[in-house]
Design a protein around this motif. Structure first.
Motif, PDB file in Angstrom:
ATOM      1  N   LEU A 102       0.830  -1.204   0.000  1.00 48.98           N
ATOM      2  CA  LEU A 102       0.000   0.000   0.000  1.00 48.98           C
ATOM      3  C   LEU A 102       0.869   1.260   0.000  1.00 48.98           C
ATOM      4  CD1 LEU A 102      -2.818  -1.077   2.480  1.00 48.98           C
ATOM      5  CD2 LEU A 102      -3.105  -0.497   0.064  1.00 48.98           C
ATOM      6  N   LEU A 103       1.996   1.213   0.686  1.00 44.90           N
ATOM      7  CA  LEU A 103       2.942   2.320   0.628  1.00 44.90           C
ATOM      8  C   LEU A 103       3.563   2.417  -0.756  1.00 44.90           C
ATOM      9  CD1 LEU A 103       5.079   2.358   3.919  1.00 44.90           C
ATOM     10  CD2 LEU A 103       3.708   4.227   2.996  1.00 44.90           C
ATOM     11  N   ASP A 104       3.986   1.268  -1.277  1.00 50.15           N
ATOM     12  CA  ASP A 104       4.632   1.238  -2.594  1.00 50.15           C
ATOM     13  C   ASP A 104       3.733   1.816  -3.673  1.00 50.15           C
ATOM     14  OD1 ASP A 104       6.805  -0.030  -1.418  1.00 50.15           O
ATOM     15  OD2 ASP A 104       6.091  -2.041  -1.923  1.00 50.15           O
ATOM     16  N   ASN A 105       2.436   1.495  -3.595  1.00 51.35           N
ATOM     17  CA  ASN A 105       1.481   1.933  -4.613  1.00 51.35           C
ATOM     18  C   ASN A 105       0.998   3.368  -4.423  1.00 51.35           C
ATOM     19  OD1 ASN A 105       1.628  -0.645  -5.671  1.00 51.35           O
ATOM     20  ND2 ASN A 105      -0.187  -1.385  -4.574  1.00 51.35           N
ATOM     21  N   GLY A 106       1.400   3.993  -3.328  1.00 53.40           N
ATOM     22  CA  GLY A 106       0.979   5.356  -3.072  1.00 53.40           C
ATOM     23  C   GLY A 106      -0.455   5.482  -2.616  1.00 53.40           C
ATOM     24  N   GLU A 107      -1.055   4.369  -2.158  1.00 54.58           N
ATOM     25  CA  GLU A 107      -2.440   4.424  -1.698  1.00 54.58           C
ATOM     26  C   GLU A 107      -2.559   5.020  -0.304  1.00 54.58           C
ATOM     27  OE1 GLU A 107      -4.880   0.922  -2.505  1.00 54.58           O
ATOM     28  OE2 GLU A 107      -3.268   0.169  -3.791  1.00 54.58           O
ATOM     29  N   ASP A 222       5.193 -15.541  30.863  1.00 47.18           N
ATOM     30  CA  ASP A 222       6.019 -14.521  31.514  1.00 47.18           C
ATOM     31  C   ASP A 222       7.444 -14.563  30.970  1.00 47.18           C
ATOM     32  OD1 ASP A 222       6.647 -12.449  33.210  1.00 47.18           O
ATOM     33  OD2 ASP A 222       7.105 -13.768  34.912  1.00 47.18           O
ATOM     34  N   ILE A 223       7.561 -14.564  29.663  1.00 47.82           N
ATOM     35  CA  ILE A 223       8.858 -14.517  29.004  1.00 47.82           C
ATOM     36  C   ILE A 223       8.730 -13.604  27.792  1.00 47.82           C
ATOM     37  CG2 ILE A 223       9.649 -16.803  29.717  1.00 47.82           C
ATOM     38  CD1 ILE A 223       8.768 -17.875  26.997  1.00 47.82           C
ATOM     39  N   GLY A 224       9.830 -13.022  27.374  1.00 42.62           N
ATOM     40  CA  GLY A 224       9.833 -12.165  26.201  1.00 42.62           C
ATOM     41  C   GLY A 224      11.249 -12.066  25.660  1.00 42.62           C
ATOM     42  N   PHE A 225      11.350 -11.756  24.375  1.00 42.42           N
ATOM     43  CA  PHE A 225      12.670 -11.683  23.744  1.00 42.42           C
ATOM     44  C   PHE A 225      12.580 -10.820  22.493  1.00 42.42           C
ATOM     45  CE2 PHE A 225      10.294 -15.363  22.383  1.00 42.42           C
ATOM     46  CZ  PHE A 225      10.419 -15.373  21.008  1.00 42.42           C
ATOM     47  N   SER A 226      13.721 -10.476  21.934  1.00 38.47           N
ATOM     48  CA  SER A 226      13.812  -9.719  20.675  1.00 38.47           C
ATOM     49  C   SER A 226      13.010  -8.419  20.714  1.00 38.47           C
ATOM     50  CB  SER A 226      13.346 -10.574  19.497  1.00 38.47           C
ATOM     51  OG  SER A 226      14.133 -11.719  19.342  1.00 38.47           O
ATOM     52  N   PRO A 227      13.512  -7.381  21.407  1.00 41.16           N
ATOM     53  CA  PRO A 227      12.806  -6.090  21.423  1.00 41.16           C
ATOM     54  C   PRO A 227      12.448  -5.597  20.034  1.00 41.16           C
ATOM     55  CG  PRO A 227      14.626  -6.070  22.970  1.00 41.16           C
ATOM     56  CD  PRO A 227      14.746  -7.354  22.198  1.00 41.16           C
ATOM     57  N   GLN A 228      11.217  -5.117  19.895  1.00 40.62           N
ATOM     58  CA  GLN A 228      10.672  -4.662  18.625  1.00 40.62           C
ATOM     59  C   GLN A 228      10.371  -3.169  18.694  1.00 40.62           C
ATOM     60  OE1 GLN A 228       9.803  -7.418  16.010  1.00 40.62           O
ATOM     61  NE2 GLN A 228      11.500  -7.878  17.364  1.00 40.62           N
ATOM     62  N   GLU A 229      10.999  -2.384  17.831  1.00 40.65           N
ATOM     63  CA  GLU A 229      10.780  -0.944  17.797  1.00 40.65           C
ATOM     64  C   GLU A 229       9.784  -0.604  16.697  1.00 40.65           C
ATOM     65  OE1 GLU A 229      15.155   0.668  19.255  1.00 40.65           O
ATOM     66  OE2 GLU A 229      14.718   0.572  17.105  1.00 40.65           O
ATOM     67  N   TYR A 230       8.724   0.120  17.066  1.00 39.43           N
ATOM     68  CA  TYR A 230       7.713   0.538  16.098  1.00 39.43           C
ATOM     69  C   TYR A 230       8.021   1.956  15.612  1.00 39.43           C
ATOM     70  CZ  TYR A 230       4.800  -3.240  18.085  1.00 39.43           C
ATOM     71  OH  TYR A 230       4.300  -4.438  18.527  1.00 39.43           O
ATOM     72  N   GLY A 231       7.949   2.161  14.280  1.00 38.32           N
ATOM     73  CA  GLY A 231       8.125   3.487  13.714  1.00 38.32           C
ATOM     74  C   GLY A 231       7.077   3.764  12.655  1.00 38.32           C
ATOM     75  N   ILE A 232       6.888   5.041  12.319  1.00 37.01           N
ATOM     76  CA  ILE A 232       6.001   5.421  11.216  1.00 37.01           C
ATOM     77  C   ILE A 232       6.767   5.232   9.919  1.00 37.01           C
ATOM     78  CG2 ILE A 232       4.651   7.263  10.155  1.00 37.01           C
ATOM     79  CD1 ILE A 232       4.385   8.540  12.894  1.00 37.01           C
ATOM     80  N   ALA A 233       6.194   4.477   8.993  1.00 41.61           N
ATOM     81  CA  ALA A 233       6.856   4.177   7.732  1.00 41.61           C
ATOM     82  C   ALA A 233       6.310   5.048   6.610  1.00 41.61           C
ATOM     83  CB  ALA A 233       6.674   2.705   7.373  1.00 41.61           C
ATOM     84  N   THR A 234       7.217   5.529   5.767  1.00 37.74           N
ATOM     85  CA  THR A 234       6.865   6.258   4.555  1.00 37.74           C
ATOM     86  C   THR A 234       7.772   5.771   3.419  1.00 37.74           C
ATOM     87  OG1 THR A 234       8.381   8.038   5.217  1.00 37.74           O
ATOM     88  CG2 THR A 234       6.038   8.348   5.712  1.00 37.74           C
ATOM     89  N   LYS A 235       7.448   6.131   2.209  1.00 39.26           N
ATOM     90  CA  LYS A 235       8.275   5.749   1.066  1.00 39.26           C
ATOM     91  C   LYS A 235       9.652   6.402   1.166  1.00 39.26           C
ATOM     92  CE  LYS A 235       6.485   5.385  -3.037  1.00 39.26           C
ATOM     93  NZ  LYS A 235       5.743   5.612  -4.317  1.00 39.26           N
ATOM     94  N   LEU A 236      10.681   5.702   0.665  1.00 42.40           N
ATOM     95  CA  LEU A 236      12.036   6.242   0.691  1.00 42.40           C
ATOM     96  C   LEU A 236      12.124   7.563  -0.063  1.00 42.40           C
ATOM     97  CD1 LEU A 236      14.486   3.223   0.195  1.00 42.40           C
ATOM     98  CD2 LEU A 236      14.215   4.664   2.223  1.00 42.40           C
ATOM     99  N   SER A 237      11.311   7.713  -1.097  1.00 43.84           N
ATOM    100  CA  SER A 237      11.349   8.941  -1.895  1.00 43.84           C
ATOM    101  C   SER A 237      10.698  10.129  -1.191  1.00 43.84           C
ATOM    102  CB  SER A 237      10.657   8.714  -3.245  1.00 43.84           C
ATOM    103  OG  SER A 237       9.314   8.289  -3.060  1.00 43.84           O
TER     104      SER A 237
END
Length: 275
Positions: A102-107, A222-237
């Motif tokens: 959806l990002l790639d297509n510009g939608e 009660d276990i967890g691993f591999s921290p996951q960082e969330y960011g706002i994504a946009t097209k590279l251009s």
């Protein structure tokens, strides 16, 4: 990277209110908008890809038919900054499999959908500074008596298609000497149904997502691993839009706005932050 953990969890709550209690704070407020941001303002709508099946983050409430959650409020706050109104927004529901196309297509102009930042994904999309950090976990049936990773030996783990979860679980299983199998499904509700019907033995994804699917018959280990960082994504251009959004996120980390959004939506920071 900035010590954004402390900025994220420090509740410096604001007094003046818009959008139910949140104040826009951006260096662009009194300046001419970058061209890519001005184009969104001229169009009169900020188009955002969001989750519709993650309670507390991005959820389409079947009772009200309204979108709700932390990432929904964040998207509305951005729309307020760009267009002058939080109502000037167009939501498109996405899954891990559809959000990139959806990002790639510009939608959509941006994706705010528990999108984990990875070095590989940064080669394809721009990501803002992380606005939330989580960790991978497991939802299991309480009756099965599974309490730790070793208890998953020989079990089938349900994971979302096109997400990072499968590889992360496999790496952790290898590290702990545990053999697991996988079942990949398109949506979180499908994974939850598979767990309830005993077609899988555990559902694995980020703990904040799992929290929306807890009921009387299951529990998050009660276990967890591999921290996951969330960011706002946009097209590279779209560098101008990316820089603008990054400025907003950094400002809202600084002044406590994101912390207040998290608290309002019942989201707790992961214990893995900063590790």
């Amino acid at each position: 990277m900035k010590n954004w953990k402390n900025k994220l969890v420090t509740l410096s709550l604001l007094g003046t209110t818009i959008l139910g209690g949140f104040v826009p704070n951006t260096a662009f407020a009194q300046e001419e908008l970058p061209a890519q941001v001005q184009a969104i303002k001229d169009a009169g709508v900020f188009r955002v890809g969001i989750k519709e099946d993650v309670p507390h983050f991005g959820f389409l409430n079947p009772d009200t038919t309204e979108h709700e959650g932390f990432e929904i409020d964040l998207a509305k706050l951005i729309a307020e900054e760009i267009t002058g109104s939080a109502d000037n927004i167009e939501f498109t529901g996405v899954t891990p499999k559809t959000r990139g196309p959806l990002l790639d297509n510009g939608e959509v102009d941006a994706v705010i959908a528990t999108f984990t930042i990875t070095p590989e994904r940064k080669e394809t999309y721009n990501f803002t500074e992380p606005y939330f950090v989580d960790e991978v976990g497991f939802l299991v049936r309480t009756e099965d008596g599974i309490t730790d990773f070793a208890g998953l030996e020989g079990k089938t783990i349900g994971v979302p298609q096109s997400a990072t979860t499968k590889d992360l679980v496999q790496a952790e299983a290898d590290a702990q000497g545990v053999t697991v199998k996988f079942s990949e499904l398109a949506t979180y509700p499908e994974l939850k149904t598979a767990l309830t019907s005993k077609r899988i033995d555990a559902m694995s994804v980020d703990k904040s997502i799992l929290a929306g699917y807890v009921d009387d018959n299951n529990q998050i280990l009660d276990i967890g691993f591999s921290p996951q960082e969330y960011g706002i994504a946009t097209k590279l251009s779209n560098d101008e839009l990316h820089n603008y959004l990054n400025e907003l996120i950094n400002g809202w980390l600084e002044d406590g706005t994101l912390a207040e959004l998290l608290e309002t939506n019942g989201v707790q920071a992961s214990s893995s932050e900063g590790e």
